[in-house]
Design a protein around this motif. Structure first.
Motif, PDB file in Angstrom:
ATOM      1  N   ASP A  83      45.868  49.747  40.260  1.00  0.00           N
ATOM      2  CA  ASP A  83      45.410  48.445  39.772  1.00  0.00           C
ATOM      3  C   ASP A  83      44.027  48.560  39.142  1.00  0.00           C
ATOM      4  O   ASP A  83      43.746  47.928  38.119  1.00  0.00           O
ATOM      5  CB  ASP A  83      45.384  47.427  40.918  1.00  0.00           C
ATOM      6  CG  ASP A  83      46.775  46.983  41.343  1.00  0.00           C
ATOM      7  OD1 ASP A  83      47.693  47.048  40.507  1.00  0.00           O
ATOM      8  OD2 ASP A  83      46.944  46.577  42.502  1.00  0.00           O
ATOM      9  N   ILE A 127      43.193  47.749  35.134  1.00  0.00           N
ATOM     10  CA  ILE A 127      42.172  46.779  34.721  1.00  0.00           C
ATOM     11  C   ILE A 127      41.176  47.424  33.769  1.00  0.00           C
ATOM     12  O   ILE A 127      40.818  46.862  32.733  1.00  0.00           O
ATOM     13  CB  ILE A 127      41.468  46.193  35.951  1.00  0.00           C
ATOM     14  CG1 ILE A 127      42.421  45.281  36.726  1.00  0.00           C
ATOM     15  CG2 ILE A 127      40.211  45.422  35.550  1.00  0.00           C
ATOM     16  CD1 ILE A 127      41.902  44.834  38.072  1.00  0.00           C
ATOM     17  N   THR A 178      36.206  42.092  33.868  1.00  0.00           N
ATOM     18  CA  THR A 178      37.033  40.934  34.215  1.00  0.00           C
ATOM     19  C   THR A 178      37.905  40.543  33.038  1.00  0.00           C
ATOM     20  O   THR A 178      37.436  40.507  31.892  1.00  0.00           O
ATOM     21  CB  THR A 178      36.156  39.730  34.614  1.00  0.00           C
ATOM     22  OG1 THR A 178      35.315  40.082  35.710  1.00  0.00           O
ATOM     23  CG2 THR A 178      37.018  38.536  35.010  1.00  0.00           C
ATOM     24  N   HIS A 179      39.162  40.251  33.325  1.00  0.00           N
ATOM     25  CA  HIS A 179      40.092  39.706  32.334  1.00  0.00           C
ATOM     26  C   HIS A 179      40.537  38.331  32.828  1.00  0.00           C
ATOM     27  O   HIS A 179      41.022  38.199  33.960  1.00  0.00           O
ATOM     28  CB  HIS A 179      41.322  40.594  32.171  1.00  0.00           C
ATOM     29  CG  HIS A 179      40.988  42.012  31.823  1.00  0.00           C
ATOM     30  ND1 HIS A 179      40.508  42.389  30.584  1.00  0.00           N
ATOM     31  CD2 HIS A 179      41.063  43.153  32.554  1.00  0.00           C
ATOM     32  CE1 HIS A 179      40.304  43.691  30.567  1.00  0.00           C
ATOM     33  NE2 HIS A 179      40.632  44.178  31.746  1.00  0.00           N
ATOM     34  N   TYR A 224      43.163  35.788  37.045  1.00  0.00           N
ATOM     35  CA  TYR A 224      42.257  36.807  36.535  1.00  0.00           C
ATOM     36  C   TYR A 224      42.581  38.166  37.142  1.00  0.00           C
ATOM     37  O   TYR A 224      43.309  38.284  38.130  1.00  0.00           O
ATOM     38  CB  TYR A 224      40.807  36.451  36.887  1.00  0.00           C
ATOM     39  CG  TYR A 224      40.516  36.531  38.372  1.00  0.00           C
ATOM     40  CD1 TYR A 224      39.957  37.680  38.931  1.00  0.00           C
ATOM     41  CD2 TYR A 224      40.827  35.472  39.219  1.00  0.00           C
ATOM     42  CE1 TYR A 224      39.713  37.763  40.289  1.00  0.00           C
ATOM     43  CE2 TYR A 224      40.587  35.548  40.574  1.00  0.00           C
ATOM     44  CZ  TYR A 224      40.028  36.699  41.107  1.00  0.00           C
ATOM     45  OH  TYR A 224      39.808  36.779  42.463  1.00  0.00           O
ATOM     46  N   ARG A 225      42.003  39.203  36.535  1.00  0.00           N
ATOM     47  CA  ARG A 225      42.008  40.564  37.065  1.00  0.00           C
ATOM     48  C   ARG A 225      40.580  41.070  36.975  1.00  0.00           C
ATOM     49  O   ARG A 225      39.976  40.997  35.903  1.00  0.00           O
ATOM     50  CB  ARG A 225      42.930  41.476  36.236  1.00  0.00           C
ATOM     51  CG  ARG A 225      44.418  41.114  36.296  1.00  0.00           C
ATOM     52  CD  ARG A 225      45.171  41.716  35.109  1.00  0.00           C
ATOM     53  NE  ARG A 225      44.878  41.019  33.882  1.00  0.00           N
ATOM     54  CZ  ARG A 225      44.868  41.580  32.675  1.00  0.00           C
ATOM     55  NH1 ARG A 225      45.116  42.878  32.550  1.00  0.00           N
ATOM     56  NH2 ARG A 225      44.594  40.873  31.598  1.00  0.00           N
ATOM     57  N   SER A 226      40.047  41.558  38.074  1.00  0.00           N
ATOM     58  CA  SER A 226      38.656  41.985  38.050  1.00  0.00           C
ATOM     59  C   SER A 226      38.467  43.269  38.840  1.00  0.00           C
ATOM     60  O   SER A 226      39.186  43.547  39.807  1.00  0.00           O
ATOM     61  CB  SER A 226      37.731  40.900  38.615  1.00  0.00           C
ATOM     62  OG  SER A 226      37.910  40.767  40.012  1.00  0.00           O
ATOM     63  N   VAL A 252      38.801  45.645  43.809  1.00  0.00           N
ATOM     64  CA  VAL A 252      39.712  45.025  42.849  1.00  0.00           C
ATOM     65  C   VAL A 252      40.220  43.700  43.408  1.00  0.00           C
ATOM     66  O   VAL A 252      40.572  43.611  44.597  1.00  0.00           O
ATOM     67  CB  VAL A 252      40.906  45.946  42.540  1.00  0.00           C
ATOM     68  CG1 VAL A 252      41.966  45.215  41.737  1.00  0.00           C
ATOM     69  CG2 VAL A 252      40.438  47.182  41.788  1.00  0.00           C
ATOM     70  N   ILE A 261      42.879  40.378  42.083  1.00  0.00           N
ATOM     71  CA  ILE A 261      43.830  39.873  41.090  1.00  0.00           C
ATOM     72  C   ILE A 261      44.377  38.540  41.572  1.00  0.00           C
ATOM     73  O   ILE A 261      44.841  38.430  42.716  1.00  0.00           O
ATOM     74  CB  ILE A 261      44.986  40.863  40.871  1.00  0.00           C
ATOM     75  CG1 ILE A 261      44.457  42.227  40.426  1.00  0.00           C
ATOM     76  CG2 ILE A 261      45.984  40.305  39.864  1.00  0.00           C
ATOM     77  CD1 ILE A 261      45.506  43.314  40.400  1.00  0.00           C
TER      78      ILE A 261
END
Length: 219
Positions: free
Chosen positions: A26, A30, A83-84, A101-103, A161, A163
């Motif tokens: 993961d 990211i 971050t997304h 989000y994904r960070s 991480v 998510i």
């Protein structure tokens, strides 16, 4: 090497643990989905957060900038974040609103790259991370440009991480009776068509590795 991230004092998930992940895959996903990070450092006792491009090479992260940049002086601990944002979570109450989000958050003490061969390889990795194929297409850095560039490398051994996916969490509560719309508003980013430099002479085609990214999704 382990495929799980460490659970240290810096990386332990203390809130919203269900959104945390210890899967190194993961973290890699990211980092590979982006190319801009925020580098947090302390300079003369004050926190500074600087946006900069990065490149992942296995379990190492490269960041670069000008030799005049105090944020890239190295020698002290840093925190790098990526971050997304994948969408807004719009609930029935404002309190339950959120973000999909994904960070990733990486902690460590970066090392300044001084070996010329390693520096060139690191800059290549950084360039190829953002635009695959560009290193071989464009002119590569000369000695003067390399001397004007600082390159730091940071281990990915200590990272955290999180998510978040899915809709609102108030669908089975009292607010469900309000009759209000709730759901998610997805956010996507797409590369546009390449735009030539206004002073570019006619007849120079867009290279294939750039042209094929137009219209594709980023991140």
């Amino acid at each position: 090497m382990s495929d799980r991230l460490p659970d240290s004092d810096l990386t332990r998930h203390r809130r919203l643990r269900e959104q945390g992940s210890l899967d190194r895959a993961d973290l890699d996903a990211i980092l590979d989905a982006g190319f801009v990070c925020h580098l947090g450092v302390v300079i003369e006792g004050r926190p500074v957060v600087v946006p900069t491009v990065y490149g992942r090479d296995g379990r190492r992260l490269y960041v670069h900038g000008s030799v005049a940049s105090r944020s890239l002086a190295g020698g002290g601990p840093v925190c790098v974040t990526v971050t997304h944002v994948d969408g807004l979570v719009l609930a029935r109450s404002v309190f339950e609103h959120g973000v999909d989000y994904r960070s990733a958050m990486i902690h460590g003490v970066p090392r300044k790259v001084t070996d010329p061969d390693e520096k060139l390889a690191g800059l290549r990795r950084l360039t190829e991370h953002a635009t695959p194929g560009q290193w071989s297409y464009a002119r590569q850095p000369n000695r003067k440009e390399l001397a004007a560039t600082t390159l730091l490398v940071l281990s990915l051994d200590e990272a955290s991480v999180k998510i978040r996916t899915g809709g609102p969490d108030d669908g089975d509560g009292p607010d469900a009776e309000l009759g209000l719309w709730a759901g998610t508003l997805p956010l996507t980013s797409t590369w546009g068509a390449p735009e030539p430099d206004p002073v570019l002479p006619p007849g120079i085609p867009v290279p294939e590795h750039i042209a094929r990214r137009g219209g594709t999704r980023h991140g």
